[in-house]
Design an enzyme around this catalytic site. Structure first.
Site, PDB file in Angstrom:
ATOM      1  N   SER A 131       5.336  -0.654   0.901  1.00 43.13           N
ATOM      2  CA  SER A 131       4.874  -2.121   0.600  1.00 43.13           C
ATOM      3  C   SER A 131       5.320  -2.517  -0.877  1.00 43.13           C
ATOM      4  O   SER A 131       5.762  -1.429  -1.527  1.00 43.13           O
ATOM      5  CB  SER A 131       3.194  -1.970   0.414  1.00 43.13           C
ATOM      6  N   TYR A 144      -4.130   2.031  -3.777  1.00 39.40           N
ATOM      7  CA  TYR A 144      -2.989   1.622  -2.708  1.00 39.40           C
ATOM      8  C   TYR A 144      -1.781   1.911  -3.355  1.00 39.40           C
ATOM      9  O   TYR A 144      -0.488   2.371  -2.733  1.00 39.40           O
ATOM     10  CB  TYR A 144      -3.471   0.438  -2.411  1.00 39.40           C
TER      11      TYR A 144
HETATM   12  C1  8X3 Z   1       0.285  -5.019   1.563  1.00 39.86           C
HETATM   13  C2  8X3 Z   1       0.646  -5.763   0.423  1.00 39.86           C
HETATM   14  O1  8X3 Z   1       0.122  -7.068  -1.921  1.00 39.86           O
HETATM   15  O2  8X3 Z   1      -1.769  -6.228  -0.390  1.00 39.86           O
HETATM   16  O3  8X3 Z   1       1.088  -3.817   1.526  1.00 39.86           O
HETATM   17  O4  8X3 Z   1      -0.305  -4.596  -1.838  1.00 39.86           O
HETATM   18  S1  8X3 Z   1      -0.468  -5.756  -0.997  1.00 39.86           S
END
Ligand code: 8X3
Length: 245
Positions: A131, A144
């Protein structure tokens, strides 16, 4: 004989689109996902093989490796995702654990289990779905971003460790991709919050856009290793900088 591609998280979104695209490219696609009905439907649609697999469970991943067979040309580590978007001070460590388990340890488990078959193919490719969150920081994204930075580092390290072997190691790092589930899962089923992510954005990327890029990456001549492809919609200059109507 058709070459085999394994796609994890193949029941929806980028995984399902990638499974369909690689089948159209001529691969026999082994579709792995937790939800039996969905993964079986996709596999049936594309003439592939369905494997019910949870990448956080070693027995399950061992079953995937057995079903994939002795030679695997392409592994797309796509299973994973985001849980929550709170500032660090308010965040739940359990959400971080869940993201680390699926995105990082899941990628590790599946890669480890399939490396002998990737090697045996004589021309293997590991493609990790990272990502843009794996290459920068944004507020509320730490759980994340930490997990996706982990995926980026697995990619870099594996490429170093496999140097001289016939296995390419690549990463695609998508930005804003509108799928049925990514934001819905991130926000615990809150449809309004999920829809707000894409609100007013003229054209977020689709799962097919990413599948198209993945197809290109894995079908280059085998001596060409696309280390990293960053893909964002034109409306997105950064996670926090998105043009909206
Ligand atoms: C998804 C992109 O911008 O939500 O992997 O991290 S973000």
């Amino acid at each position: 004989m058709r070459r085999t591609a394994v796609v994890t998280g193949a029941s929806s979104g980028i995984g399902a689109a990638t499974a369909r695209r690689l089948a159209a490219d001529g691969f026999h696609v082994v579709c792995a996902a937790r939800r039996a009905d969905r993964v079986e439907a996709i596999a049936a649609e594309i003439g592939g093989t369905a494997v019910v697999c949870d990448v956080t469970d070693q027995t399950s991943v061992d079953g995937l490796a057995a079903a994939a067979g002795p030679e695997v040309a392409v592994l797309v580590n796509n299973a994973g995702g985001a849980v929550g978007q709170e500032p660090i001070e308010q965040t739940d460590p359990a959400a971080w654990q869940q993201m680390y388990d699926s995105n990082v340890i899941g990628t590790l488990r599946v890669t480890k289990a399939l490396l002998p078959a990737l090697r045996a193919s004589g021309a293997g490719t590991v493609l990790n779905v990272g990502s843009i969150a794996g290459h920068l920081a944004y507020e509320g994204g730490a759980g994340y971003t930490a997990a996706k930075h982990g995926v980026a580092m697995i990619t870099e390290t594996l490429r170093l460790e496999l140097n001289g072997e016939p296995v390419r190691v690549t990463e695609i790092a998508p930005g804003m991709v509108q799928t049925d589930e990514f934001s819905l899962v991130r926000f615990g089923g809150d449809q309004t919050r999920a829809e707000a992510v894409y609100s007013g954005v003229a054209e977020p990327l689709t799962a097919d856009d990413i599948a198209d890029a993945i197809s290109w990456m894995v079908t280059r001549p085998q001596h060409v290793n696309i280390d990293l492809m960053v893909v964002k919609p034109i409306a997105q200059a950064a996670p926090w900088k998105v043009a909206r109507d």
